[in-house]
Scaffold this motif. Sequence first.
Motif, PDB file in Angstrom:
ATOM      1  N   UNK A 278     -25.206  27.827  43.119  1.00 15.06           N
ATOM      2  CA  UNK A 278     -25.868  26.996  44.136  1.00 15.06           C
ATOM      3  C   UNK A 278     -27.124  27.670  44.673  1.00 15.06           C
ATOM      4  N   UNK A 279     -27.073  28.984  44.875  1.00 15.61           N
ATOM      5  CA  UNK A 279     -28.256  29.722  45.323  1.00 15.61           C
ATOM      6  C   UNK A 279     -29.376  29.591  44.299  1.00 15.61           C
ATOM      7  N   UNK A 280     -29.030  29.801  43.024  1.00 15.76           N
ATOM      8  CA  UNK A 280     -30.042  29.740  41.965  1.00 15.76           C
ATOM      9  C   UNK A 280     -30.721  28.375  41.910  1.00 15.76           C
ATOM     10  N   UNK A 281     -29.925  27.331  42.071  1.00 16.07           N
ATOM     11  CA  UNK A 281     -30.490  25.980  41.987  1.00 16.07           C
ATOM     12  C   UNK A 281     -31.227  25.591  43.264  1.00 16.07           C
ATOM     13  N   UNK A 282     -30.639  25.889  44.420  1.00 10.20           N
ATOM     14  CA  UNK A 282     -31.208  25.465  45.693  1.00 10.20           C
ATOM     15  C   UNK A 282     -32.542  26.141  45.987  1.00 10.20           C
ATOM     16  N   UNK A 283     -32.605  27.448  45.779  1.00 11.22           N
ATOM     17  CA  UNK A 283     -33.792  28.198  46.172  1.00 11.22           C
ATOM     18  C   UNK A 283     -34.795  28.422  45.046  1.00 11.22           C
ATOM     19  N   UNK A 284     -34.316  28.384  43.787  1.00 15.42           N
ATOM     20  CA  UNK A 284     -35.208  28.779  42.698  1.00 15.42           C
ATOM     21  C   UNK A 284     -35.307  27.760  41.581  1.00 15.42           C
ATOM     22  N   UNK A 285     -34.633  26.624  41.741  1.00 16.07           N
ATOM     23  CA  UNK A 285     -34.733  25.561  40.750  1.00 16.07           C
ATOM     24  C   UNK A 285     -34.160  25.921  39.399  1.00 16.07           C
ATOM     25  N   UNK A 286     -33.247  26.900  39.378  1.00 17.69           N
ATOM     26  CA  UNK A 286     -32.628  27.351  38.129  1.00 17.69           C
ATOM     27  C   UNK A 286     -31.248  26.729  38.017  1.00 17.69           C
ATOM     28  N   UNK A 287     -31.059  25.883  37.033  1.00 12.79           N
ATOM     29  CA  UNK A 287     -29.779  25.205  36.866  1.00 12.79           C
ATOM     30  C   UNK A 287     -28.877  26.006  35.940  1.00 12.79           C
ATOM     31  N   UNK A 288     -27.747  26.433  36.481  1.00  9.99           N
ATOM     32  CA  UNK A 288     -26.781  27.202  35.713  1.00  9.99           C
ATOM     33  C   UNK A 288     -25.924  26.253  34.887  1.00  9.99           C
ATOM     34  N   UNK A 289     -25.667  26.639  33.641  1.00 13.39           N
ATOM     35  CA  UNK A 289     -24.852  25.784  32.775  1.00 13.39           C
ATOM     36  C   UNK A 289     -23.892  26.659  31.972  1.00 13.39           C
ATOM     37  N   UNK A 290     -23.068  26.003  31.205  1.00 13.94           N
ATOM     38  CA  UNK A 290     -22.187  26.715  30.283  1.00 13.94           C
ATOM     39  C   UNK A 290     -21.058  27.468  30.941  1.00 13.94           C
ATOM     40  N   UNK A 291     -20.449  26.914  31.995  1.00 18.82           N
ATOM     41  CA  UNK A 291     -19.297  27.566  32.611  1.00 18.82           C
ATOM     42  C   UNK A 291     -18.127  27.580  31.619  1.00 18.82           C
ATOM     43  N   UNK A 292     -17.569  28.748  31.398  1.00 15.78           N
ATOM     44  CA  UNK A 292     -16.432  28.860  30.489  1.00 15.78           C
ATOM     45  C   UNK A 292     -15.555  30.035  30.909  1.00 15.78           C
TER      46      UNK A 292
END
Length: 207
Positions: free
Chosen positions: A61-75
């Motif tokens: 959430x920090x990465x997306x909210x503040x830096x526009x970086x969308x995390x993917x590939x949760x495994x």
Amino acid sequence: MTNFTEEIKNEIIKNFTGGRPCALAALSAFIRTSGSLIKSGGDYGFELSTESELTAHFFAEIAEQYFGVEISGFSSRSDLASGRDKLVFSCVNGESTRLLREAGILGEDKEGLYVNFAVGQSVAADEECARAYIVGAFLGGGSCTLPDGNSLSSTGYHFEVVFRNRITAGDFCDMLCSFDVLAKLVMRKDSAVVYLKSIDAISSVLE
């Protein structure tokens, strides 16, 4: 059942405050302690792992909210060293490259981008950001144990944060020293471990 380290980490996440600069400091430390860098084409990114689903989503959430970086590939992946499952997630694109540069993890010279192991002052520019960096490192590579509950001894306390290299760990020690906390650093196989055994020092770090 939640152990003591998990309880502390959950409390840190619950009470985390600060805007973008503190979020950058915490995320930078988390990447350095729980992540590895990856490269795809001309872009750099990172793969992160944690045993805590709450921690994983907190930093996503920090990465997306503040830096526009969308995390993917949760495994889920089994950690052979600990025997426990870890949640693994990653990101590699132009935005992740920009984030790594802003976080001081990537530097640039005339030959191009390179991995920078030193913790830049710009990431922990003030006391609030330095504290955010410290808790981010603990969330990524930290643990804390207490003496036996039936013991009245002041010994048996142990706090540590594991880093992937000695340079970053040494800078982390310097950061703790700025708060009048004297930590010790030892090498454990391929990792650098910063640790404290004083209850007063541990309390000061986690306050």
